[in-house]
Motif scaffolding. Structure first.
Motif, PDB file in Angstrom:
ATOM      1  N   GLN A  20      -9.061  57.809  40.229  1.00  0.00           N
ATOM      2  CA  GLN A  20      -9.226  56.530  40.933  1.00  0.00           C
ATOM      3  C   GLN A  20      -9.565  56.773  42.394  1.00  0.00           C
ATOM      4  O   GLN A  20     -10.460  56.130  42.955  1.00  0.00           O
ATOM      5  CB  GLN A  20      -7.932  55.717  40.833  1.00  0.00           C
ATOM      6  N   ALA A  21      -8.886  57.745  43.008  1.00  0.00           N
ATOM      7  CA  ALA A  21      -9.154  58.052  44.410  1.00  0.00           C
ATOM      8  C   ALA A  21     -10.529  58.681  44.588  1.00  0.00           C
ATOM      9  O   ALA A  21     -11.180  58.491  45.617  1.00  0.00           O
ATOM     10  CB  ALA A  21      -8.073  58.999  44.951  1.00  0.00           C
ATOM     11  N   THR A  22     -10.993  59.421  43.570  1.00  0.00           N
ATOM     12  CA  THR A  22     -12.281  60.114  43.660  1.00  0.00           C
ATOM     13  C   THR A  22     -13.454  59.162  43.432  1.00  0.00           C
ATOM     14  O   THR A  22     -14.454  59.198  44.152  1.00  0.00           O
ATOM     15  CB  THR A  22     -12.353  61.263  42.638  1.00  0.00           C
ATOM     16  N   GLY A  24     -13.175  55.563  42.807  1.00  0.00           N
ATOM     17  CA  GLY A  24     -13.006  54.189  43.238  1.00  0.00           C
ATOM     18  C   GLY A  24     -13.243  53.163  42.143  1.00  0.00           C
ATOM     19  O   GLY A  24     -12.783  53.311  41.012  1.00  0.00           O
ATOM     20  N   THR A 104      -6.484  57.633  55.768  1.00  0.00           N
ATOM     21  CA  THR A 104      -7.323  57.708  54.572  1.00  0.00           C
ATOM     22  C   THR A 104      -6.483  57.589  53.314  1.00  0.00           C
ATOM     23  O   THR A 104      -6.850  56.886  52.363  1.00  0.00           O
ATOM     24  CB  THR A 104      -8.112  59.028  54.549  1.00  0.00           C
ATOM     25  N   CYS A 108      -6.745  54.622  50.483  1.00  0.00           N
ATOM     26  CA  CYS A 108      -6.974  54.906  49.058  1.00  0.00           C
ATOM     27  C   CYS A 108      -5.866  54.300  48.202  1.00  0.00           C
ATOM     28  O   CYS A 108      -6.131  53.728  47.142  1.00  0.00           O
ATOM     29  CB  CYS A 108      -7.057  56.419  48.832  1.00  0.00           C
ATOM     30  N   ARG A 111      -6.381  50.579  47.853  1.00  0.00           N
ATOM     31  CA  ARG A 111      -7.431  50.243  46.884  1.00  0.00           C
ATOM     32  C   ARG A 111      -6.925  50.410  45.458  1.00  0.00           C
ATOM     33  O   ARG A 111      -7.256  49.610  44.570  1.00  0.00           O
ATOM     34  CB  ARG A 111      -8.661  51.117  47.126  1.00  0.00           C
TER      35      ARG A 111
END
Length: 208
Positions: A20-22, A24, A104, A108, A111
């Motif tokens: 998910q972090a990579t 989005g 950051t 993340c 999101r």
């Protein structure tokens, strides 16, 4: 019946959080029409026999992927590099990653929370699987992938799916029965004369 071997749930949760972090929103969209708990369980079972070193290599390889991987692609990332190919690469070196700053990381995480908010507090139900297979497409109108159809079929023929179909209103039961039979045949089985859960019939697991 012995329990199915699977990776610890915490490992799968961590893997999905990393993807998910990579990737989005693209990662969230990949599972928009799926039961995320079922998806994580299938991943856990499918990756249970992958050696830890191969899993770590696949996680590192995510940074080089142009799109979020589905399960078959992630299994490909887990495959060992052939000895001849490794020799041509020289000594293996892990890529260097800079630690993200706190701002950051917080962005993340925010999101991720926003992406997962719609499914928080939702009671698990196989209704999504019946609706998806009845519709024949994703909610955005795109064709279903083979993996999406397989996961939905697994949910439909599961004991929870069969109970859901059996307890459905009469107006919907015939439709759900047709979906159940199609899913059963897609898995290579012959559907029973009744959906388990109707009357007193004992449930029988479909076989791949």
């Amino acid at each position: 019946m012995s329990a199915v071997k699977a990776l610890p749930e915490t490992w799968i949760v961590s893997l999905f959080a990393r993807m998910q972090a990579t990737f989005g929103a693209r990662f969230t969209a990949l599972w928009a029409d799926a039961d995320l708990d079922l998806v994580k369980r299938v991943w856990g079972e499918s990756l249970a026999n992958v050696p830890p070193d191969d899993l770590r290599r696949a996680v590192i390889a995510l940074a080089r992927e142009k799109r979020p991987p589905d399960l078959p692609r992630f299994l490909e990332l887990c495959e060992p590099v052939p000895v001849v190919q490794r020799a041509s690469f020289g000594p293996a070196r892990l890529p260097l990653f800079e630690r993200a700053d706190a701002a950051t990381v917080d962005a993340c995480m925010a999101r991720m929370r926003d992406a997962l908010a719609p499914i928080e507090g939702v009671t698990p139900s196989p209704r999504w699987a019946f609706a998806m297979l009845l519709r024949g497409s994703a909610r955005n109108g795109r064709p279903l992938t083979a993996e999406a159809r397989r996961v939905a079929a697994d949910a439909v023929v599961s004991s929870v799916g069969r109970a859901y179909a059996a307890d459905a209103p009469a107006a919907e039961r015939a439709q759900y029965r047709a979906v159940f039979e199609a899913a059963y045949r897609a898995r290579g089985g012959v559907p029973p004369s009744r959906v388990p859960g109707e009357d007193d019939e004992e449930p029988q697991e479909a076989t791949l």
